[in-house]
Design a protein around this motif. Structure first.
Motif, PDB file in Angstrom:
ATOM      1  N   ILE A  89      14.066  13.587  -2.324  1.00 50.34           N
ATOM      2  CA  ILE A  89      12.818  14.325  -2.110  1.00 50.34           C
ATOM      3  C   ILE A  89      11.690  13.439  -1.596  1.00 50.34           C
ATOM      4  O   ILE A  89      10.660  13.936  -1.175  1.00 50.34           O
ATOM      5  CB  ILE A  89      12.352  15.047  -3.393  1.00 50.34           C
ATOM      6  CG1 ILE A  89      11.994  14.038  -4.494  1.00 50.34           C
ATOM      7  CG2 ILE A  89      13.351  16.074  -3.839  1.00 50.34           C
ATOM      8  CD1 ILE A  89      11.209  14.629  -5.633  1.00 50.34           C
ATOM      9  N   SER A  90      11.888  12.117  -1.605  1.00 54.19           N
ATOM     10  CA  SER A  90      10.809  11.197  -1.220  1.00 54.19           C
ATOM     11  C   SER A  90      10.365  11.379   0.223  1.00 54.19           C
ATOM     12  O   SER A  90       9.225  11.058   0.553  1.00 54.19           O
ATOM     13  CB  SER A  90      11.206   9.754  -1.485  1.00 54.19           C
ATOM     14  OG  SER A  90      12.312   9.391  -0.695  1.00 54.19           O
ATOM     15  N   LYS A  91      11.223  11.920   1.064  1.00 53.22           N
ATOM     16  CA  LYS A  91      10.840  12.105   2.470  1.00 53.22           C
ATOM     17  C   LYS A  91       9.724  13.133   2.635  1.00 53.22           C
ATOM     18  O   LYS A  91       9.085  13.207   3.675  1.00 53.22           O
ATOM     19  CB  LYS A  91      12.056  12.498   3.303  1.00 53.22           C
ATOM     20  CG  LYS A  91      12.667  13.831   2.931  1.00 53.22           C
ATOM     21  CD  LYS A  91      13.917  14.089   3.726  1.00 53.22           C
ATOM     22  CE  LYS A  91      14.615  15.339   3.215  1.00 53.22           C
ATOM     23  NZ  LYS A  91      15.928  15.492   3.788  1.00 53.22           N
ATOM     24  N   PHE A  95       6.963  13.128   0.850  1.00 54.36           N
ATOM     25  CA  PHE A  95       5.727  12.552   0.339  1.00 54.36           C
ATOM     26  C   PHE A  95       5.228  11.423   1.235  1.00 54.36           C
ATOM     27  O   PHE A  95       6.020  10.682   1.816  1.00 54.36           O
ATOM     28  CB  PHE A  95       5.931  12.030  -1.093  1.00 54.36           C
ATOM     29  CG  PHE A  95       6.230  13.130  -2.071  1.00 54.36           C
ATOM     30  CD1 PHE A  95       5.197  13.742  -2.760  1.00 54.36           C
ATOM     31  CD2 PHE A  95       7.523  13.555  -2.280  1.00 54.36           C
ATOM     32  CE1 PHE A  95       5.468  14.768  -3.659  1.00 54.36           C
ATOM     33  CE2 PHE A  95       7.802  14.581  -3.171  1.00 54.36           C
ATOM     34  CZ  PHE A  95       6.769  15.191  -3.862  1.00 54.36           C
ATOM     35  N   GLU A  96       3.925  11.291   1.302  1.00 54.89           N
ATOM     36  CA  GLU A  96       3.301  10.254   2.116  1.00 54.89           C
ATOM     37  C   GLU A  96       3.534   8.867   1.524  1.00 54.89           C
ATOM     38  O   GLU A  96       3.751   7.896   2.237  1.00 54.89           O
ATOM     39  CB  GLU A  96       1.800  10.540   2.196  1.00 54.89           C
ATOM     40  CG  GLU A  96       1.039   9.586   3.063  1.00 54.89           C
ATOM     41  CD  GLU A  96      -0.444   9.922   3.086  1.00 54.89           C
ATOM     42  OE1 GLU A  96      -1.249   8.977   2.998  1.00 54.89           O
ATOM     43  OE2 GLU A  96      -0.791  11.109   3.183  1.00 54.89           O
ATOM     44  N   LYS A  97       3.490   8.758   0.195  1.00 57.96           N
ATOM     45  CA  LYS A  97       3.670   7.479  -0.493  1.00 57.96           C
ATOM     46  C   LYS A  97       5.096   7.377  -1.037  1.00 57.96           C
ATOM     47  O   LYS A  97       5.774   8.373  -1.243  1.00 57.96           O
ATOM     48  CB  LYS A  97       2.673   7.346  -1.648  1.00 57.96           C
ATOM     49  CG  LYS A  97       1.228   7.336  -1.200  1.00 57.96           C
ATOM     50  CD  LYS A  97       0.880   6.042  -0.492  1.00 57.96           C
ATOM     51  CE  LYS A  97      -0.597   5.957  -0.190  1.00 57.96           C
ATOM     52  NZ  LYS A  97      -0.989   4.626   0.186  1.00 57.96           N
ATOM     53  N   LYS A  98       5.502   6.147  -1.321  1.00 64.21           N
ATOM     54  CA  LYS A  98       6.855   5.919  -1.845  1.00 64.21           C
ATOM     55  C   LYS A  98       6.842   5.911  -3.365  1.00 64.21           C
ATOM     56  O   LYS A  98       5.855   5.546  -3.997  1.00 64.21           O
ATOM     57  CB  LYS A  98       7.397   4.598  -1.306  1.00 64.21           C
ATOM     58  CG  LYS A  98       7.539   4.660   0.199  1.00 64.21           C
ATOM     59  CD  LYS A  98       8.149   3.413   0.756  1.00 64.21           C
ATOM     60  CE  LYS A  98       8.200   3.581   2.263  1.00 64.21           C
ATOM     61  NZ  LYS A  98       9.030   2.666   2.918  1.00 64.21           N
ATOM     62  N   ASP A 139       0.815  -1.210   0.000  1.00 62.44           N
ATOM     63  CA  ASP A 139       0.000   0.000   0.000  1.00 62.44           C
ATOM     64  C   ASP A 139       0.854   1.268   0.000  1.00 62.44           C
ATOM     65  O   ASP A 139       0.430   2.298  -0.512  1.00 62.44           O
ATOM     66  CB  ASP A 139      -0.929   0.028   1.216  1.00 62.44           C
ATOM     67  CG  ASP A 139      -2.066  -0.965   1.088  1.00 62.44           C
ATOM     68  OD1 ASP A 139      -2.363  -1.396  -0.055  1.00 62.44           O
ATOM     69  OD2 ASP A 139      -2.662  -1.309   2.123  1.00 62.44           O
ATOM     70  N   THR A 140       2.048   1.185   0.566  1.00 64.38           N
ATOM     71  CA  THR A 140       2.902   2.373   0.630  1.00 64.38           C
ATOM     72  C   THR A 140       3.342   2.853  -0.748  1.00 64.38           C
ATOM     73  O   THR A 140       3.823   3.966  -0.886  1.00 64.38           O
ATOM     74  CB  THR A 140       4.157   2.099   1.483  1.00 64.38           C
ATOM     75  OG1 THR A 140       4.799   0.923   0.992  1.00 64.38           O
ATOM     76  CG2 THR A 140       3.801   1.926   2.943  1.00 64.38           C
TER      77      THR A 140
END
Length: 149
Positions: free
Chosen positions: A111-113, A115-118, A19-20
């Motif tokens: 930048i992924s940190k 965002f809520e999703k991966k 789900d992530t």
């Protein structure tokens, strides 16, 4: 503690998508495209280059740069080495894992940190010299093909 599998998910060998990594829900499904998208070409010799980069970032989020001065042979070598690196199994790529406080190495996009999703991607960020992480992957000197171009 976060496991390697949680931070470095191997999309190539997955049987199911966690789900992530699921960005679309029934409420925000992608709409069919209205036709092909044209990627903006940014000419660094253009006097309006700054405005064009800003517009490309706002409208699409990416662009192609020309007249950057990087020789084509170096670009070919970079692409070849990137393909060589990213074709390795995850456990080998993790030898060059980016560590806290260090920007160079393998891992999720920096930048992924935010965002809520991966993201469905992996990256190798280079800030400074890539010699240390490359040596961890190819200790026999196989890293010198690209890293010294």
């Amino acid at each position: 503690m976060v496991s390697v599998e949680e931070t470095h998910f191997d999309l190539n060998s997955a049987n199911a998508l966690p789900d992530t990594y699921t960005w679309l829900t029934p409420q925000n499904q992608a709409q069919p495209s209205q036709g092909p998208v044209s990627i903006p070409v940014i000419d660094l010799d253009d006097v309006d280059v700054i405005d064009k980069i800003g517009r490309a970032c706002e409208e699409l989020g990416l662009f192609l740069v020309i007249n950057h001065g990087v020789p084509e042979e170096i670009l070919r070598r970079i692409e070849s080495e990137a393909r060589r690196f990213f074709s390795l199994p995850v456990d080998q790529k993790l030898r060059a894992k980016r560590t806290p406080g260090d920007f160079t190495g393998y891992g999720p996009l920096p930048i992924s940190k935010f965002f809520e999703k991966k993201f469905w991607s992996e990256g190798f960020t280079i800030l400074g010299s890539p010699i240390k992480p490359a040596s961890a992957i190819w200790p026999d000197g196989g890293h010198t093909q690209f890293w010294y171009c």
